[in-house]
Enzyme design. Structure first.
Site, short mmCIF file in Angstrom:
data_model
loop_
_atom_site.label_atom_id
_atom_site.label_comp_id
_atom_site.label_asym_id
_atom_site.label_seq_id
_atom_site.Cartn_x
_atom_site.Cartn_y
_atom_site.Cartn_z
N ASN A 165 0.83 -1.21 0.00
CA ASN A 165 0.00 0.00 0.00
C ASN A 165 0.86 1.26 0.00
O ASN A 165 0.60 2.22 -0.73
CB ASN A 165 -0.91 0.02 1.23
CG ASN A 165 -2.10 -0.92 1.12
OD1 ASN A 165 -2.38 -1.46 0.05
ND2 ASN A 165 -2.80 -1.11 2.21
N ARG A 193 -10.36 -4.75 -14.41
CA ARG A 193 -9.27 -5.62 -13.94
C ARG A 193 -9.72 -7.06 -14.10
O ARG A 193 -10.79 -7.43 -13.61
CB ARG A 193 -8.90 -5.34 -12.48
CG ARG A 193 -8.44 -3.91 -12.22
CD ARG A 193 -7.87 -3.76 -10.81
NE ARG A 193 -7.73 -2.37 -10.44
CZ ARG A 193 -6.71 -1.59 -10.77
NH1 ARG A 193 -5.73 -2.10 -11.50
NH2 ARG A 193 -6.67 -0.33 -10.38
N ARG A 241 -4.87 1.38 -13.54
CA ARG A 241 -3.50 1.57 -13.06
C ARG A 241 -2.88 0.27 -12.55
O ARG A 241 -3.46 -0.45 -11.76
CB ARG A 241 -3.48 2.63 -11.96
CG ARG A 241 -2.09 3.04 -11.52
CD ARG A 241 -2.13 4.32 -10.73
NE ARG A 241 -2.12 5.47 -11.61
CZ ARG A 241 -2.72 6.63 -11.33
NH1 ARG A 241 -3.42 6.74 -10.23
NH2 ARG A 241 -2.63 7.64 -12.15
N HIS A 249 -15.00 2.73 -15.48
CA HIS A 249 -14.79 1.94 -14.26
C HIS A 249 -16.00 1.08 -13.92
O HIS A 249 -15.97 0.28 -13.00
CB HIS A 249 -14.46 2.90 -13.10
CG HIS A 249 -14.05 2.22 -11.83
ND1 HIS A 249 -14.86 2.18 -10.72
CD2 HIS A 249 -12.91 1.56 -11.49
CE1 HIS A 249 -14.24 1.54 -9.74
NE2 HIS A 249 -13.07 1.14 -10.18
N TYR A 269 -12.10 -10.11 -1.98
CA TYR A 269 -12.79 -8.84 -1.77
C TYR A 269 -14.26 -9.10 -1.52
O TYR A 269 -14.86 -10.00 -2.13
CB TYR A 269 -12.70 -7.94 -3.02
CG TYR A 269 -11.32 -7.48 -3.41
CD1 TYR A 269 -10.17 -7.85 -2.70
CD2 TYR A 269 -11.14 -6.65 -4.52
CE1 TYR A 269 -8.91 -7.42 -3.09
CE2 TYR A 269 -9.89 -6.21 -4.90
CZ TYR A 269 -8.77 -6.60 -4.19
OH TYR A 269 -7.54 -6.17 -4.58
N ARG A 326 -14.23 2.21 4.21
CA ARG A 326 -13.03 1.42 4.51
C ARG A 326 -11.77 2.27 4.50
O ARG A 326 -10.92 2.14 5.37
CB ARG A 326 -12.87 0.29 3.48
CG ARG A 326 -11.54 -0.46 3.62
CD ARG A 326 -11.46 -1.61 2.64
NE ARG A 326 -11.64 -1.21 1.27
CZ ARG A 326 -10.64 -0.78 0.47
NH1 ARG A 326 -9.42 -0.67 0.93
NH2 ARG A 326 -10.89 -0.46 -0.79
#
Length: 730
Positions: A48, A399, A429, A459, A492, A585
């Site tokens: 991160n 993705r 990205r 997106h 996730y 989050r």
């Protein structure tokens, strides 16, 4: 700082993100988390931070070069002021990070499970062991036979002043002097460097013999550092360390490589951008060891790196945690070191024995990852690919997994003669190379591939299947909160809605038609679509709750909240007595509980074994309650600069499932932090009955699946759940 008044309920975006990563670090510090999982949280914290420095710090560095100062829109800090605060906060977090690593490795050694060997004259950690004579002999042979001939050392001096340092590469470095025949040192100081992370060249982990069953290991960088005098045998080594640089990766494609007159297609332009990104300016350097900053500054100077002390960080831990995968394999027979295994369940709303398209004719289907399996969605897509009445499949891909059954289904559909359109967002990205590869594969199979809009990232997670139905057509639509990625669907928490509602399908068709001609869709009926429609509709729904005052309610589950307009509306709602419950989050630029401003707002963050990724919008109570799921956070980039989609939840069964899980997250005392009125996050006091909320949601998913099959919970499965919670009792 600007003289403009800073709102007391506003937080800086970058500092709020660092608070989020602190919550990740807290999971590594939590002694109730299994030992190896604590290491994994350290790895997440590090990766991160790498991305944060590449993108956010890189962008701030760029802003300092502008003649006109650009201020943060929340706290009115300049880029230089933000960089100062980021440096200060990071230097506070690094000791906690390295102390956590030391404590974890000390616990492994105490339990006689795992010991990291670190030679003298290397950075040391409690829990590491000194080398015996037999160890030295063994490692000497390992170095000579497995490493020495594979290394590619370089010396930085006047004749060799430049050596390109790769982004996030780990290097062993030595400060060198010419060695005289009599052993004296002479001449100018030089620096010798050796790349460590050389995939497919040499190992990262070397294991030492052990009679007690303990796994004893040394990392390649430590072994290279220990014998670095043999690498630079013609020099005297006066100092040595391991380091890693981080380069700016915030490259604007339009400014960097795009030219309307270039005879390149967009995929070729992206390939050029990736080459440029690798060579951008360094923004951070990490060192290991216990030397003084002055010693490290000598190395920075010799390497011609213009990185000041603010962004030079000293660590007493590895700089790259990719070695954990290998250690995990070695420790797989020690289940107490890991979270209990949770296998995704059969979706409660889907009958595995009936075709999904037929089930959708009867009602909507909701999937909740990772508690339920993505296999139901894949089955849905594969059925469509092979259904002779389906003539069109359209999908947005952001993705995608590296070994994707979803891509294979799209290829099958194209090979079956269907009209398949895939919008592949090449600007996702750090997934650019993967997406470039998939776009080529899809094109080769006959899929119509497009790359999105010039100024807007796509997106949204949107799939539209069009099928012949009598003399007309019928739409089947899927809208999700997460990517079409089988791997992340196990890691996730995300929601996906599949529906045969024809107005939703008509909206989806409008969206794809607009994208096909290079524009963003305008008005839609059922779906909320950014950048033109989502934000305005959200503001309208907040206004409705403001009218209801103390009877109003707003509940939001997001990754991040930064949009100033939406924040201002939520504050207005709070002042009118509306109850606002936020599950955020990550970044949250709104501070809850500020007297007179946000007293009716609560902000809760859940950080646990699964990454909370679903976005849920709830407006109102009882009969007038409206619920949406979406791919969009409430960040300006999502609401104004991306194509995003939010779908209404109309089916009462689906709504009930979503609300049940939303409120379960709010009401639990584990894995949650509650924001206080100064913007800090506090862990609620635990109670003896508390259980990990994410594990409880898995248990709920299992029980739902069992009930849907008309069976009762079997005793042996109850026993399985008892074993699952044993690690909590230690």
């Amino acid at each position: 700082m600007s003289t403009e008044s800073v709102k007391p309920y506003m937080d800086n975006r970058e500092l709020s993100w660092l608070k989020f990563n602190t919550r990740v670090l807290e999971e590594a510090e939590d002694v109730t988390v299994p030992l190896f999982e604590r290491l994994r949280f350290l790895s997440i914290f590090r990766s991160n931070m790498d991305e944060f420095f590449m993108i956010r710090v890189g962008a701030l560095h760029d802003q300092t070069l502008f003649k006109k100062e650009k201020l943060d829109t929340k706290t009115f800090l300049s880029a230089a002021e933000q960089l100062d605060l980021i440096s200060k906060r990071t230097k506070e977090l690094i000791p906690r990070f390295t102390n956590a690593y030391s404590e974890i490795m000390r616990s492994f050694a105490k339990e006689k499970i795992l010991v990291q060997v670190r030679p003298e004259n290397s950075y040391c950690t409690p829990g590491s062991t000194a080398l015996s004579e037999s160890d030295r002999g063994y490692l000497s042979e390992q170095f000579k036979n497995e490493l020495l001939l594979l290394l590619t050392p370089s010396v930085i001096d006047k004749r060799h002043p430049n050596h390109f340092l790769k982004n996030l590469e780990v290097y062993a470095a030595a400060v060198l002097k010419k060695a005289g025949a009599d052993g004296s040192q002479k001449g100018n100081t030089m620096v010798g460097i050796v790349p460590v992370l050389s995939p497919n060249v040499f190992k990262r982990v070397f294991y030492l013999p052990s009679e007690s069953g303990i796994i004893r290991f040394i990392l390649a960088e430590d072994l290279i550092l220990y014998y670095i005098d043999k690498v630079f045998s013609n020099y005297a080594v006066t100092d040595k360390t391991v380091f890693k640089i981080t380069r700016n990766a915030d490259l604007d494609i339009n400014e960097a490589v795009y030219d309307e007159d270039m005879e390149l297609d967009f995929r070729e332009i992206m390939e050029e951008m990736l080459k440029k990104r690798k060579k951008l300016t360094p923004v951070r350097i990490d060192f290991t060891g216990e030397n003084t900053p002055e010693d490290y500054n000598k190395i920075v100077s010799k390497l011609n790196l213009k990185i000041g002390e603010k962004f030079t960080f000293l660590l007493n831990s590895p700089l790259n945690f990719s070695f954990l995968n290998e250690l995990e394999e070695k420790l797989k027979d020690r289940p107490e070191l890991f979270f209990g295994k949770l296998n995704p369940q059969q979706a409660v709303m889907a009958d595995p024995d009936e075709k999904i398209l037929k089930q959708l004719d009867k009602g909507d289907i909701l999937l909740s990852y990772p508690y339920e399996s993505i296999s139901t969605f894949i089955k849905f897509l594969e059925e469509a690919a092979n259904d002779p009445d389906v003539f069109s499949i359209k999908i947005t891909l952001y993705r995608v997994a590296r070994d994707s059954k979803i891509i294979n289904a799209l290829i099958t559909a194209a090979e079956n003669g269907k009209d398949v359109l895939a919008l592949v967002e090449l600007r996702a990205r750090f997934d650019e190379e993967n997406n470039i590869g998939w776009s080529m594969r899809l094109e080769e199979a006959g899929v119509n591939v497009m790359y999105g809009l010039d100024d807007l990232k796509v997106h949204s997670k949107l799939l539209l299947i069009t099928k012949k139905s009598g003399s007309g057509i019928k739409y089947y639509t899927q809208i999700g909160t997460g990517n079409y990625n089988e791997r992340t669907a196990r890691l996730y928490t995300d929601l996906t809605l599949m529906t045969s509602a024809q107005d939703i399908g008509a909206d989806a068709s409008l969206i794809f038609n607009a994208l096909s001609v290079g524009v963003a869709v305008g008005n839609t009926g059922a779906l909320l679509v950014a950048p033109k429609g989502l934000k305005a509709r959200v503001v309208e729904m907040v206004d409705t709750e403001i009218v209801h005052g103390e009877n109003g309610y707003i509940g939001l589950k997001l990754n991040s909240l930064t949009d100033r307009d939406i924040i201002a509306k939520l504050v207005e709602a709070s002042k009118k007595g509306v109850t606002v419950q936020l599950l955020v989050r990550g970044i949250c630029c709104l501070i809850a509980g500020v007297p007179g401003e946000t007293e009716n707002i609560t902000v809760t963050s859940v950080v646990g074994r699964f990454l909370e990724h679903s976005r849920i919008y709830i407006f109102g109570r009882a009969q007038r309650q409206r619920v949406y799921i979406s791919s969009a956070d409430f960040m300006t980039r999502n609401t104004e600069k991306r194509v995003e989609v939010a779908a209404p939840i109309r089916d009462s069964r689906v709504k009930e499932l979503i609300l049940e899980d939303f409120y379960a997250l709010l009401e639990n005392n584990t894995k949650v932090r509650v924001q206080n009125s100064d913007g800090h996050y506090i862990k609620p006091a635990p109670s003896p009955d508390d259980k990990d909320i994410q594990v409880e949601l898995y248990k709920t998913a299992y029980e739902r699946a069992v009930r849907s099959e008309g069976r009762s919970m079997k005793p042996k499965r109850k026993s399985w759940f008892s074993r699952l919670f044993k690690w909590k009792k230690r």
